[in-house]
Design an enzyme around this catalytic site. Structure first.
Site, short mmCIF file in Angstrom:
data_model
loop_
_atom_site.label_atom_id
_atom_site.label_comp_id
_atom_site.label_asym_id
_atom_site.label_seq_id
_atom_site.Cartn_x
_atom_site.Cartn_y
_atom_site.Cartn_z
N ALA A 34 0.44 -1.39 -0.49
CA ALA A 34 -0.19 -0.15 -0.03
C ALA A 34 0.78 0.81 0.30
CB ALA A 34 -0.96 0.09 1.57
N LEU A 35 1.41 1.14 -0.76
CA LEU A 35 2.59 2.54 -0.80
C LEU A 35 2.85 3.94 -1.31
CD1 LEU A 35 5.46 0.01 -3.22
CD2 LEU A 35 5.51 0.26 -0.20
N GLU A 37 3.77 8.02 -0.69
CA GLU A 37 5.14 9.05 -1.02
C GLU A 37 6.46 8.82 -0.34
OE1 GLU A 37 3.58 12.85 -1.87
OE2 GLU A 37 5.52 13.28 -1.87
N HIS A 39 7.15 5.96 1.24
CA HIS A 39 7.73 4.76 1.03
C HIS A 39 9.01 4.68 -0.45
CE1 HIS A 39 3.87 2.38 2.85
NE2 HIS A 39 5.35 2.04 3.80
N GLY A 150 11.90 4.21 8.22
CA GLY A 150 11.48 5.51 8.55
C GLY A 150 10.80 6.12 9.78
N GLU A 151 11.60 7.40 10.10
CA GLU A 151 11.60 7.81 11.77
C GLU A 151 10.01 7.52 11.36
OE1 GLU A 151 13.17 11.61 12.15
OE2 GLU A 151 15.29 10.65 12.29
N ASP A 153 8.46 5.14 11.84
CA ASP A 153 8.03 4.38 13.49
C ASP A 153 9.46 4.12 14.10
OD1 ASP A 153 5.67 2.82 12.25
OD2 ASP A 153 6.04 3.56 10.79
N GLN A 156 10.32 1.22 16.02
CA GLN A 156 10.64 0.60 15.36
C GLN A 156 12.01 1.04 14.65
OE1 GLN A 156 7.62 -1.27 12.43
NE2 GLN A 156 8.73 -0.11 10.34
N ARG A 190 -2.49 3.80 6.40
CA ARG A 190 -4.17 3.58 7.37
C ARG A 190 -5.06 4.72 6.99
NH1 ARG A 190 -0.30 0.28 11.20
NH2 ARG A 190 -1.50 -2.27 11.20
P1 AMP Z 1 4.64 0.47 6.32
O1 AMP Z 1 4.97 -0.44 4.98
O2 AMP Z 1 3.40 0.88 6.98
O3 AMP Z 1 5.03 -1.05 7.16
O4 AMP Z 1 6.48 1.00 6.28
C1 AMP Z 1 7.41 0.47 5.82
C2 AMP Z 1 8.56 0.94 5.81
O5 AMP Z 1 8.68 2.71 5.75
C3 AMP Z 1 9.14 2.04 7.67
O6 AMP Z 1 10.17 1.88 7.63
C4 AMP Z 1 7.86 2.56 7.67
O7 AMP Z 1 8.62 3.38 9.11
C5 AMP Z 1 8.62 3.58 6.72
N1 AMP Z 1 7.19 4.72 6.69
C6 AMP Z 1 5.79 4.30 6.81
N2 AMP Z 1 5.64 6.26 6.05
C7 AMP Z 1 6.49 6.98 6.62
C8 AMP Z 1 6.37 8.16 6.29
N3 AMP Z 1 5.20 8.98 6.09
N4 AMP Z 1 7.46 9.09 5.98
C9 AMP Z 1 8.96 8.06 6.17
N5 AMP Z 1 8.99 7.05 6.29
C10 AMP Z 1 7.67 5.82 6.43
#
Ligand code: AMP
Length: 280
Positions: A34-35, A37, A39, A150-151, A153, A156, A190
């Site tokens: 669900a990528l 910007e 990502h 990403g910061e 999370d 994490q 989300r």
């Molecule tokens: P997810 O697919 O949500 O598990 O996130 C995958 C990676 O993308 C993780 O390292 C997240 O911290 C990062 N990420 C998600 N949203 C953002 C954002 N808005 N800005 C920067 N990194 C993000």
């Protein structure tokens, strides 16, 4: 050159071994798909760091509790692959859940330090065990030199950095700042769950954190500032899990007034749980 799609570990290894044979450096960007910007920014950073870039898409069942949104987590494989290809990703790894977790799978990693800070771990008890398990496997599968997180999370990011270091996984974890919407809301897969009204309300999380950070920068007490932030989110209709100021490197509760601080928040609006954090 078009992007390679690997759906099994052996397909992935064929490519990774080839790259290794050419002494090419590699970076991996783990995602749940669900990528958006945010990502894509991680992919851009990976391209800066390494000669070959991999993204993984895996909605990790182990990091969802029974009452969480695993079955309704957004999935858009076709759209995701197109976005990755556009971003210049060299390989997308979409492993099968049965290959990641065969029926005989029983091993877990015991985490400490930032994983036990009383933040996400308190409200989602299985979460970091699930994240650590899959991230360790993805680092081992890809044998990447770098992994970009990403910061957004933040807890994490610290947990996987510590784990990779402690276990000598050979992958250096790099964090990048949170990518936001124009109104400050942190981009998140989300966010698409939010109704129009909730989407509007959601901007309060970042705004409230910034107000608290301003107060602290002006000499205010972090505890007082974050309590006020929490109260104001509740007034706006949020169910607040936490708004807190922590040591930016360890996530420990600060004890001195010269520590680097990070403000972190988690709150629900309607059925959607949102998290955010900022430096002070
Ligand atoms: P997810 O697919 O949500 O598990 O996130 C995958 C990676 O993308 C993780 O390292 C997240 O911290 C990062 N990420 C998600 N949203 C953002 C954002 N808005 N800005 C920067 N990194 C993000």
């Amino acid at each position: 050159m078009s992007m390679i799609v690997a759906r099994s570990l052996s397909d992935l290894r064929d490519v990774v071994d080839l790259w290794r044979g050419e002494s090419l450096s590699t970076a991996v960007v783990p995602t749940m798909g669900a990528l958006h910007e945010g990502h894509i920014r991680l992919i851009a950073e990976a391209k800066e760091k390494a000669e070959r870039v991999m993204a993984t898409i895996f909605v990790n069942p182990k990091q969802f509790a029974a009452n969480e949104d695993l079955s309704r987590y957004p999935r858009d494989e076709e759209g995701d692959l197109a976005k990755l290809e556009d971003a210049g990703c060299d390989l997308a790894y979409l492993p099968n859940a049965d290959e990641i977790y065969p029926p005989s799978f029983v091993t877990t990693i015991t985490l400490g330090g930032p994983a036990k800070a009383g933040l996400e771990d308190k409200f989602r008890p299985q979460f970091f065990d699930g994240v650590a398990t899959v991230v360790a496997k993805l680092f081992i599968h890809t044998a990447a030199d770098f992994a970009i997180f990403g910061e957004k999370d933040y807890q994490q990011l610290l947990v996987v950095t510590q784990m990779a270091r402690d276990l000598d996984l050979g992958t250096e974890v790099i964090g990048i700042p949170t990518v936001r919407e124009d109104d400050g809301l942190a981009k998140s897969s989300r966010n698409r769950y939010l109704s129009k009204h909730e989407r509007h309300q959601a901007t309060a999380i970042y705004r409230t954190l910034e107000q608290a950070a301003d107060k602290i920068r002006a000499g205010g007490d972090p505890q007082v500032a974050t309590k006020a932030a929490s109260r104001s989110l509740m007034t706006l209709g949020f169910e607040v899990d936490y708004v807190t100021a922590r040591n930016a490197e360890t996530l420990a509760v600060p004890t001195r007034n010269d520590e680097p601080l990070r403000l972190l928040a988690a709150a629900r609006i309607g059925k959607t749980r949102l998290i955010d954090n900022i430096p002070v």
